[in-house]
Design a protein around this motif. Structure first.
Motif, PDB file in Angstrom:
ATOM      1  N   THR A  73      11.366  87.788  24.851  1.00  0.00           N
ATOM      2  CA  THR A  73      11.215  88.931  23.702  1.00  0.00           C
ATOM      3  C   THR A  73      12.375  88.285  22.600  1.00  0.00           C
ATOM      4  O   THR A  73      11.576  88.035  21.420  1.00  0.00           O
ATOM      5  CB  THR A  73      10.656  90.106  24.224  1.00  0.00           C
ATOM      6  OG1 THR A  73       9.950  89.864  25.503  1.00  0.00           O
ATOM      7  CG2 THR A  73      10.382  90.838  22.796  1.00  0.00           C
ATOM      8  N   TYR A  74      13.202  88.344  22.852  1.00  0.00           N
ATOM      9  CA  TYR A  74      14.050  88.806  21.882  1.00  0.00           C
ATOM     10  C   TYR A  74      14.378  87.492  20.891  1.00  0.00           C
ATOM     11  O   TYR A  74      14.787  86.891  19.989  1.00  0.00           O
ATOM     12  CB  TYR A  74      15.894  89.526  22.504  1.00  0.00           C
ATOM     13  CG  TYR A  74      16.544  90.662  22.211  1.00  0.00           C
ATOM     14  CD1 TYR A  74      16.655  90.864  21.331  1.00  0.00           C
ATOM     15  CD2 TYR A  74      16.207  91.252  22.939  1.00  0.00           C
ATOM     16  CE1 TYR A  74      16.898  92.116  20.686  1.00  0.00           C
ATOM     17  CE2 TYR A  74      16.742  92.747  22.889  1.00  0.00           C
ATOM     18  CZ  TYR A  74      16.986  93.226  21.642  1.00  0.00           C
ATOM     19  OH  TYR A  74      16.693  94.356  21.313  1.00  0.00           O
ATOM     20  N   THR A  75      14.444  86.574  22.049  1.00  0.00           N
ATOM     21  CA  THR A  75      14.588  85.523  21.465  1.00  0.00           C
ATOM     22  C   THR A  75      13.074  84.627  20.688  1.00  0.00           C
ATOM     23  O   THR A  75      13.543  84.118  19.624  1.00  0.00           O
ATOM     24  CB  THR A  75      14.545  83.932  22.865  1.00  0.00           C
ATOM     25  OG1 THR A  75      16.052  84.194  23.391  1.00  0.00           O
ATOM     26  CG2 THR A  75      14.951  82.331  21.868  1.00  0.00           C
ATOM     27  N   ARG A  76      12.391  85.484  20.563  1.00  0.00           N
ATOM     28  CA  ARG A  76      10.818  84.361  20.409  1.00  0.00           C
ATOM     29  C   ARG A  76      11.269  85.263  18.710  1.00  0.00           C
ATOM     30  O   ARG A  76      10.533  84.730  17.749  1.00  0.00           O
ATOM     31  CB  ARG A  76      10.178  84.986  20.871  1.00  0.00           C
ATOM     32  CG  ARG A  76       9.617  83.715  21.838  1.00  0.00           C
ATOM     33  CD  ARG A  76       8.568  83.993  22.613  1.00  0.00           C
ATOM     34  NE  ARG A  76       8.507  83.308  23.335  1.00  0.00           N
ATOM     35  CZ  ARG A  76       6.996  83.290  24.209  1.00  0.00           C
ATOM     36  NH1 ARG A  76       6.560  83.603  24.333  1.00  0.00           N
ATOM     37  NH2 ARG A  76       6.975  82.216  25.577  1.00  0.00           N
ATOM     38  N   LEU A  77      11.273  86.739  18.406  1.00  0.00           N
ATOM     39  CA  LEU A  77      11.401  87.742  17.900  1.00  0.00           C
ATOM     40  C   LEU A  77      12.337  87.205  16.654  1.00  0.00           C
ATOM     41  O   LEU A  77      11.964  86.466  15.488  1.00  0.00           O
ATOM     42  CB  LEU A  77      11.631  88.744  18.255  1.00  0.00           C
ATOM     43  CG  LEU A  77      10.500  89.654  18.731  1.00  0.00           C
ATOM     44  CD1 LEU A  77      11.189  91.185  19.158  1.00  0.00           C
ATOM     45  CD2 LEU A  77       9.310  89.830  17.508  1.00  0.00           C
ATOM     46  N   MET A  78      13.599  86.363  17.533  1.00  0.00           N
ATOM     47  CA  MET A  78      15.085  86.283  15.644  1.00  0.00           C
ATOM     48  C   MET A  78      14.617  84.190  15.773  1.00  0.00           C
ATOM     49  O   MET A  78      14.999  84.482  14.465  1.00  0.00           O
ATOM     50  CB  MET A  78      15.644  86.227  17.461  1.00  0.00           C
ATOM     51  CG  MET A  78      16.525  87.345  17.397  1.00  0.00           C
ATOM     52  SD  MET A  78      18.208  87.401  17.935  1.00  0.00           S
ATOM     53  CE  MET A  78      18.177  86.592  19.751  1.00  0.00           C
ATOM     54  N   ILE A  79      13.879  84.033  16.527  1.00  0.00           N
ATOM     55  CA  ILE A  79      13.007  82.858  16.188  1.00  0.00           C
ATOM     56  C   ILE A  79      11.775  82.676  14.781  1.00  0.00           C
ATOM     57  O   ILE A  79      12.551  81.977  13.798  1.00  0.00           O
ATOM     58  CB  ILE A  79      12.704  81.922  16.650  1.00  0.00           C
ATOM     59  CG1 ILE A  79      13.441  81.201  17.796  1.00  0.00           C
ATOM     60  CG2 ILE A  79      11.464  80.562  16.529  1.00  0.00           C
ATOM     61  CD1 ILE A  79      13.667  80.244  19.086  1.00  0.00           C
ATOM     62  N   ALA A  80      11.371  83.263  15.104  1.00  0.00           N
ATOM     63  CA  ALA A  80      10.606  83.889  14.042  1.00  0.00           C
ATOM     64  C   ALA A  80      10.860  84.711  12.770  1.00  0.00           C
ATOM     65  O   ALA A  80      10.836  84.310  11.623  1.00  0.00           O
ATOM     66  CB  ALA A  80       9.006  85.255  14.713  1.00  0.00           C
ATOM     67  N   TYR A  81      11.950  85.537  12.969  1.00  0.00           N
ATOM     68  CA  TYR A  81      12.599  86.239  11.740  1.00  0.00           C
ATOM     69  C   TYR A  81      13.666  84.988  10.983  1.00  0.00           C
ATOM     70  O   TYR A  81      12.816  85.123   9.483  1.00  0.00           O
ATOM     71  CB  TYR A  81      13.605  87.480  13.118  1.00  0.00           C
ATOM     72  CG  TYR A  81      14.641  88.048  11.665  1.00  0.00           C
ATOM     73  CD1 TYR A  81      13.679  89.207  10.919  1.00  0.00           C
ATOM     74  CD2 TYR A  81      15.870  88.049  10.933  1.00  0.00           C
ATOM     75  CE1 TYR A  81      14.245  90.238   9.824  1.00  0.00           C
ATOM     76  CE2 TYR A  81      16.297  88.823  10.025  1.00  0.00           C
ATOM     77  CZ  TYR A  81      15.687  89.496   9.144  1.00  0.00           C
ATOM     78  OH  TYR A  81      16.218  90.650   8.409  1.00  0.00           O
ATOM     79  N   ASP A  82      14.504  84.753  11.693  1.00  0.00           N
ATOM     80  CA  ASP A  82      15.061  83.442  10.764  1.00  0.00           C
ATOM     81  C   ASP A  82      13.617  82.175  10.220  1.00  0.00           C
ATOM     82  O   ASP A  82      14.858  82.107   9.676  1.00  0.00           O
ATOM     83  CB  ASP A  82      16.204  83.004  12.318  1.00  0.00           C
ATOM     84  CG  ASP A  82      16.884  83.627  12.250  1.00  0.00           C
ATOM     85  OD1 ASP A  82      17.186  84.819  11.527  1.00  0.00           O
ATOM     86  OD2 ASP A  82      17.339  83.680  13.228  1.00  0.00           O
ATOM     87  N   THR A  83      13.173  82.118  10.595  1.00  0.00           N
ATOM     88  CA  THR A  83      12.348  81.171  10.503  1.00  0.00           C
ATOM     89  C   THR A  83      11.833  82.050   8.576  1.00  0.00           C
ATOM     90  O   THR A  83      11.850  81.105   7.920  1.00  0.00           O
ATOM     91  CB  THR A  83      11.213  80.221  10.886  1.00  0.00           C
ATOM     92  OG1 THR A  83      11.741  79.612  12.224  1.00  0.00           O
ATOM     93  CG2 THR A  83      10.069  79.913  10.518  1.00  0.00           C
ATOM     94  N   GLY A  84      11.639  82.795   8.785  1.00  0.00           N
ATOM     95  CA  GLY A  84      10.907  83.395   7.706  1.00  0.00           C
ATOM     96  C   GLY A  84      11.319  83.285   6.964  1.00  0.00           C
ATOM     97  O   GLY A  84      12.031  83.296   5.289  1.00  0.00           O
TER      98      GLY A  84
END
Length: 140
Positions: A73-84
């Motif tokens: 969950t953390y990894t996916r959220l961090m990837i989405a956040y950092d991509t944005g």
């Protein structure tokens, strides 16, 4: 027999804590330097303060939920956040380069909305160890 309890800090846990700590440091910078940073970025002081509060909230929740949410969950959220973050920073830069004053507002607007979305999704995610079918809300 006495048992020694040790804390197991994995690289992933350390990364999550570092990410949350970075958000809180960035929050402090936004709050402490709201007026001069706002002038430099072409954003109103209230937006800098709002971004600082959002980053503080998001970073705090990120750290607080470290052990209760899955690494996935953390990894996916961090990837989405950092991509944005990258896309918004690039957009802000390109706008500013063209002389458009909205570049800073686009960037700081993201810094206001994204940490709150990250935190809300993290809070809504399934806690680690929950097997109840109505709690199975794995993110993304």
């Amino acid at each position: 027999m006495n048992r020694v309890v040790t804390s197991r800090v994995t690289r992933h846990t350390a990364g999550v804590i570092a990410d949350g700590a970075f958000k809180t440091v960035l929050a402090a910078v936004c709050l402490a330097g709201a007026a001069p940073l706002g002038r430099s970025l072409g954003t109103p002081v209230w937006l800098m303060v709002a971004a600082g509060m959002a980053l503080l909230t998001g970073g705090g929740i990120e750290i607080a939920y470290t052990r209760s949410r899955s690494p996935r969950t953390y990894t996916r959220l961090m990837i989405a956040y950092d991509t944005g973050w990258v896309l918004t920073a690039l957009t802000g830069f390109l706008l500013a380069r063209q002389g458009n004053s909205a570049g800073g507002e686009v960037y700081m607007g993201y810094q206001t909305a994204a940490p709150l979305a990250f935190a809300a999704l993290l809070v809504a995610a399934t806690p680690v160890g929950t097997t109840d079918s109505h709690h199975s809300r794995e993110l993304l």
